[in-house]
Scaffold this motif. Structure first.
Motif, PDB file in Angstrom:
ATOM      1  N   ILE A  91      36.120  47.497  47.612  1.00 35.02           N
ATOM      2  CA  ILE A  91      36.254  46.597  48.764  1.00 35.02           C
ATOM      3  C   ILE A  91      36.797  45.235  48.318  1.00 35.02           C
ATOM      4  N   ALA A  92      36.458  44.792  47.117  1.00 40.60           N
ATOM      5  CA  ALA A  92      37.007  43.519  46.629  1.00 40.60           C
ATOM      6  C   ALA A  92      36.994  43.525  45.109  1.00 40.60           C
ATOM      7  N   PHE A  93      37.942  42.757  44.542  1.00 42.87           N
ATOM      8  CA  PHE A  93      38.079  42.706  43.083  1.00 42.87           C
ATOM      9  C   PHE A  93      38.676  41.367  42.692  1.00 42.87           C
ATOM     10  N   ALA A  94      38.230  40.849  41.559  1.00 40.43           N
ATOM     11  CA  ALA A  94      38.831  39.631  41.005  1.00 40.43           C
ATOM     12  C   ALA A  94      38.806  39.688  39.484  1.00 40.43           C
ATOM     13  N   ARG A  95      39.942  39.373  38.882  1.00 41.58           N
ATOM     14  CA  ARG A  95      40.016  39.264  37.418  1.00 41.58           C
ATOM     15  C   ARG A  95      40.255  37.808  37.058  1.00 41.58           C
ATOM     16  N   MET A  96      39.321  37.227  36.378  1.00 44.13           N
ATOM     17  CA  MET A  96      39.460  35.820  35.986  1.00 44.13           C
ATOM     18  C   MET A  96      40.563  35.688  34.932  1.00 44.13           C
ATOM     19  N   ASP A  97      41.225  34.530  34.925  1.00 42.00           N
ATOM     20  CA  ASP A  97      42.329  34.313  33.989  1.00 42.00           C
ATOM     21  C   ASP A  97      41.852  34.509  32.555  1.00 42.00           C
ATOM     22  N   GLN A  98      42.673  35.189  31.773  1.00 49.53           N
ATOM     23  CA  GLN A  98      42.400  35.497  30.361  1.00 49.53           C
ATOM     24  C   GLN A  98      41.361  36.610  30.153  1.00 49.53           C
TER      25      GLN A  98
ATOM     26  N   ALA B 182      51.707  44.439  35.921  1.00 53.80           N
ATOM     27  CA  ALA B 182      51.343  45.477  36.896  1.00 53.80           C
ATOM     28  C   ALA B 182      49.860  45.849  36.830  1.00 53.80           C
ATOM     29  N   ASN B 183      49.049  44.916  36.320  1.00 49.36           N
ATOM     30  CA  ASN B 183      47.604  45.137  36.267  1.00 49.36           C
ATOM     31  C   ASN B 183      46.906  44.381  37.390  1.00 49.36           C
ATOM     32  N   LEU B 184      45.934  45.022  38.027  1.00 54.56           N
ATOM     33  CA  LEU B 184      45.243  44.438  39.180  1.00 54.56           C
ATOM     34  C   LEU B 184      44.617  43.097  38.822  1.00 54.56           C
ATOM     35  N   ILE B 185      44.818  42.121  39.698  1.00 52.49           N
ATOM     36  CA  ILE B 185      44.173  40.830  39.485  1.00 52.49           C
ATOM     37  C   ILE B 185      43.243  40.483  40.640  1.00 52.49           C
ATOM     38  N   ALA B 186      43.580  40.905  41.862  1.00 50.57           N
ATOM     39  CA  ALA B 186      42.693  40.655  43.002  1.00 50.57           C
ATOM     40  C   ALA B 186      42.944  41.699  44.077  1.00 50.57           C
ATOM     41  N   PHE B 187      41.904  41.970  44.858  1.00 46.50           N
ATOM     42  CA  PHE B 187      41.985  42.997  45.892  1.00 46.50           C
ATOM     43  C   PHE B 187      41.007  42.659  47.000  1.00 46.50           C
ATOM     44  N   ALA B 188      41.394  42.953  48.247  1.00 48.41           N
ATOM     45  CA  ALA B 188      40.480  42.806  49.379  1.00 48.41           C
ATOM     46  C   ALA B 188      40.771  43.886  50.411  1.00 48.41           C
ATOM     47  N   ARG B 189      39.717  44.537  50.868  1.00 49.84           N
ATOM     48  CA  ARG B 189      39.843  45.509  51.971  1.00 49.84           C
ATOM     49  C   ARG B 189      39.146  44.931  53.183  1.00 49.84           C
TER      50      ARG B 189
END
Lengths: 136, 136, 136, 136
Positions: free
Chosen positions: C38-45, D35-42
Motif C-alpha cells: 500500500i505504501a513504500f519509501a526508501r530513504m536516500d542512501q 529503475a529501483n523503487l523509491i516510493a509507492f502509494a496505493r
C-alpha cells in the motif's frame, strides 16, 4: 493409478472434521500421483500464507513418496539432502504432507496441510490420508 | 467482505453440475476478494495444463473486477492494455474468469474455469458465479 | 478491516523519524491485510538490496500475523518451520517485520523495515507499527 | 544524478491531487535512475492488480528512457520490439509510465501510474513527472 476428485473431496471432508475437532483453521491441498493439484480448501480465518505451504507440502510428499517431515530430517545442515528445498520450484519439508496410498500400497496422491503447529498440521493430514480406507 | 469456504464450495458444486450438463471436464478455482485461493476442484480427466489457467483466470477477474474476456478484448495487439498478461505473475485474459458479487454488488471473490472451449469455460464460470443467490 | 493510505503514510512518517533519530537509512514497506503493498519509501542512501527485503518482511509479518523474528526462530535448522522461507515467493524471517493492529487487536496490515542491523530494523518497524494509536 | 525521496514524495503528492481531480483511484510508483523503487502509494479502493502494473510501468519508462506508450507502439506484432515485454522480469508498455527529468534534461527516475483508463493513467503520471519543476 490416480486419485479421483470424489476421493479427494472425501479426504478434504475428513481433514476438515479433524481440524475442527482440534480447534484449528487449516489450508488443505490434495495432489494426484503426478503432483498436480486436484482439490483445495482454505477454512475461514486460516492464514493466507499457508495456502502455498499446504500445496508445497502435498507436492513434496508426492514427489518423493514420503511424509514431508522425513525429508526435513534429511535436509538439515550436514544432512544428505541439505537444502533440497531449492528444487522443484520450492519444497516444504516440515511435517504436514503425507502420501495417499490405495489398498495395494501404491501412492495415488498426497495431502498437504498448513495452518497450525506442525503436530496439528500432521495430525490433520494423517486424518485425511487414512480416510481413504472408507471408500477403498 | 470476503467469500466463505462454505459459499465457495456451493459455487464449485454448481459449476461442476453445469460442467457435467454440457459434457465437459473442468478445473474450477475460487479466490477471495484479495485474489487468494480459497477452493479448487479438478474434475477427473480434466487437462492438467488447465489447473494454472483456472487459477490465473480467477485471479485476473478478481484483480480487475471484470470478466477475463473483457480484459482480453483490451489486451489485443493495438489495444489499450496490450500484453497486460505480463503483470501480476501472469494473467489469463480469455473468457472463463468471472467476479463473484454479493447482493450489494460488492466483489467478494472470483471464479476461474478452464478445460474446454472458452464458451464452455465461461458458461460454467457464470453458472458458478450466479449460484451465489442461492444462499444470499 | 484494512489499513488506509492515510494511515500507512503516517506510519511511514513515524518510521522515518525513528530511522533518522538512530542515524540510519531505511527501506520501509507497508502492506494491507491481504499482504498487498500500500505504501513504500526508501530513504536516500539506503541499500537498494533492502527494497525487496523490506517488502518481504512486511508480507511475511502479515501472512502469519507475527513479528518476522518469531518465525525466524522457528525456521532455524532443526526447528519446526525449517526453510519455510521457500514458500510464498520468498519470505524474510529475520527481525524487521511487524504486524499492524487496530484498537480491537485485528491485524489490518504490516510494516517491513530493512537497511541497518536487525535490532535497528526492528526498532524502526516497531516505531511505525505503534504510531497507529496516534490516529486510532 | 538520482531522484531523492523528498522529490519522489512531492511527485506522489502531485499525482494524487491529479487523480482526485479526475475522480480516479490510482497506484503510483516512483523509481530512481537505476529503475529501483523509491516510493509507492496505493489510493484507497484502487485495484490491487494495478500495484504490479504501476511498478512495471515506472521500471519500463526508466529502463528505456521513454514514455511506456512509445515502447508499446514498437512492441506490436510486426513491430521492431515485438514482445519486448518478456524481458527484465516483465515490462508493461501501455501508457502510464513517464521518465522524470531534472532541469538539464537528465533522467533521474520515472513514475508509473495504474488504476483507470490509459488516458487517465498517463495524465496522472504526467502531472507527477512535471511537478518536478516546483522544486528544481
Amino acid at each position: 493409478m490416480n486419485i479421483t476428485l470424489e476421493q479427494a473431496e472425501k479426504i478434504i471432508t475428513a481433514a476438515k472434521e479433524k481440524a475442527i475437532a482440534i480447534h484449528t483453521q487449516m489450508n488443505i491441498a490434495i495432489v494426484d500421483s503426478g503432483a498436480n493439484l486436484i482439490a483445495f480448501a482454505r477454512m475461514d480465518q486460516a492464514w493466507i500464507g499457508s495456502i502455498d505451504i499446504s500445496i508445497k507440502k502435498a507436492r513434496t510428499a508426492c514427489l518423493f513418496g514420503k511424509n514431508t517431515g522425513v525429508i526435513g530430517e534429511l535436509s538439515q545442515p550436514g544432512g544428505p539432502l541439505y537444502n533440497i528445498e531449492h528444487s522443484n520450484g520450492g519444497l516444504i519439508t516440515f511435517p504436514g504432507g503425507v502420501p495417499i496410498k490405495n489398498n495395494s500400497g501404491t501412492i495415488i496422491g498426497a495431502i498437504g496441510v498448513s495452518g497450525s503447529s506442525i503436530e496439528n498440521d500432521h495430525a490433520v493430514a494423517e486424518a485425511g490420508a487414512t480416510a481413504l480406507s472408507i471408500f477403498a
